[in-house]
Design an enzyme around this catalytic site. Structure first.
Site, mmCIF file in Angstrom:
data_model
loop_
_atom_site.group_PDB
_atom_site.id
_atom_site.type_symbol
_atom_site.label_atom_id
_atom_site.label_comp_id
_atom_site.label_asym_id
_atom_site.label_seq_id
_atom_site.Cartn_x
_atom_site.Cartn_y
_atom_site.Cartn_z
ATOM 1 N N GLU A 168 -0.452 -9.406 -0.468
ATOM 2 C CA GLU A 168 -1.893 -9.626 -0.243
ATOM 3 C C GLU A 168 -2.661 -9.687 -1.565
ATOM 4 O O GLU A 168 -3.574 -10.495 -1.725
ATOM 5 C CB GLU A 168 -2.445 -8.517 0.669
ATOM 6 C CG GLU A 168 -1.903 -8.630 2.088
ATOM 7 C CD GLU A 168 -2.209 -7.407 2.947
ATOM 8 O OE1 GLU A 168 -1.861 -6.282 2.534
ATOM 9 O OE2 GLU A 168 -2.801 -7.579 4.023
ATOM 10 N N ALA A 224 0.876 -1.173 0.000
ATOM 11 C CA ALA A 224 0.000 0.000 0.000
ATOM 12 C C ALA A 224 0.913 1.223 0.000
ATOM 13 O O ALA A 224 2.059 1.156 0.463
ATOM 14 C CB ALA A 224 -0.869 -0.011 1.254
ATOM 15 N N GLY A 278 0.686 -5.009 0.824
ATOM 16 C CA GLY A 278 -0.486 -5.101 -0.051
ATOM 17 C C GLY A 278 -0.186 -5.834 -1.356
ATOM 18 O O GLY A 278 -1.105 -6.361 -1.996
ATOM 19 N N GLU A 311 4.717 -4.891 7.349
ATOM 20 C CA GLU A 311 3.969 -3.834 8.041
ATOM 21 C C GLU A 311 4.454 -3.604 9.468
ATOM 22 O O GLU A 311 4.427 -2.478 9.970
ATOM 23 C CB GLU A 311 2.469 -4.171 8.065
ATOM 24 C CG GLU A 311 1.776 -4.080 6.709
ATOM 25 C CD GLU A 311 1.862 -5.355 5.885
ATOM 26 O OE1 GLU A 311 2.618 -6.277 6.263
ATOM 27 O OE2 GLU A 311 1.167 -5.417 4.849
#
Ligand code: COA
Length: 244
Positions: free
Chosen positions: A101, A53, A98, A121
């Protein structure tokens, strides 16, 4: 067959709002377009699939916005997972946060020899928020998932293969070619049966709804923490974080 390329190579294809919205639109139109039978998701450039992200706006995100950010990402990645048409990831480089993911939300994954995977993260004082705590656990098992998320470092393509995170490791030059050949084979199968097997296979793990909400809630909580401010600021200032 549709090839979806996350195209923001100057930021290692990090997922900002624009990219996520575009991804959502293209997945929706793929699902609705009867002439498209399947898709491959990859990243632009030599270096990254998706490096996560977009961290650059994180300092402006509060607890509620953090939870909302997670729910939005989770919803888009669930659309991919629940698409009645096969979607695979061709992971051509960094698949972090992300990015890992996103790859995990696809029905399965091929990787180039240079690909690297991780859920870093924790190094920003937050946790995975786009389904990572749920899908990684299901895919590679709780112990391995915990270690990867707690260590926050990267594993290479061979390690990812050995724990079942990817199905195949392929030289970079032929990754897309091989992915396309596999997808071509798959979409030659009867579409209603493909759709049924995706639905049935997804149902094998359908006890997770609460898990996703727990993830979104705790992801939001992390955005209210000093450690997140320090972790993100350190990343933006290109220095090591000094966590309390
Ligand atoms: N969000 C926003 N920008 C990102 C990004 C992310 N997740 N990942 C990389 N970028 C940007 C960098 O800030 C840099 O931008 P700049 O050139 O304007 O400074 C550019 O992409 C290139 O990345 P850089 O860090 O210089 O490349 P590198 O080869 O030295 O390192 C990584 C590659 C992947 C190890 C490193 O970029 C990284 O750790 N990224 C963050 C990974 C992460 O924590 N993801 C989870 C987010 S929740």
């Amino acid at each position: 067959m549709l090839k979806i390329t996350i195209n923001r190579p100057e930021k290692l294809n990090a997922l900002n709002e624009v990219v996520l919205n575009e991804l959502k639109t293209i997945i929706q139109s793929m699902i609705n377009d009867s002439s498209i039978k399947g898709a491959i998701i990859t990243g632009a450039g030599e270096k990254a699939f998706v490096a996560g992200a977009d961290i650059s706006g994180f300092l402006q995100v509060d607890k509620n916005q953090g939870a909302q950010l997670a729910r939005n990402g989770q919803a888009i990645f669930s659309m991919i997972e629940q698409s009645g048409k096969p979607i695979m990831a061709a992971v051509n480089g960094f698949a972090l946060g992300g990015g890992c993911e996103l790859a995990m939300s696809c029905h399965f994954r091929y990787a180039s020899e240079q690909a690297k995977f991780g859920q870093p993260e924790i190094n920003l004082g937050i946790i995975p928020g786009y389904g990572g705590t749920q899908r990684l656990t299901r895919l590679i098992g709780k112990g391995r998932a915990m270690e990867l998320m707690m260590r926050g470092d990267m594993i290479d393509a061979q390690q990812a293969y050995s724990i079942g995170l990817v199905n195949k490791v392929i030289p970079r030059e032929t990754l897309i070619e091989e992915a396309e050949a596999t997808m071509q084979l798959i979409i030659s199968k009867p579409q209603p049966a493909l759709s049924a097997l995706i639905e049935a296979t997804n149902a094998a793990e359908d006890d997770t709804k609460k898990g996703y909400e727990t993830e979104a809630h705790t992801f939001g909580e992390a955005f209210a923490s000093d450690n997140m401010r320090e972790g993100v600021t350190a990343f933006l200032e290109k220095r090591k974080p000094n966590f309390k």
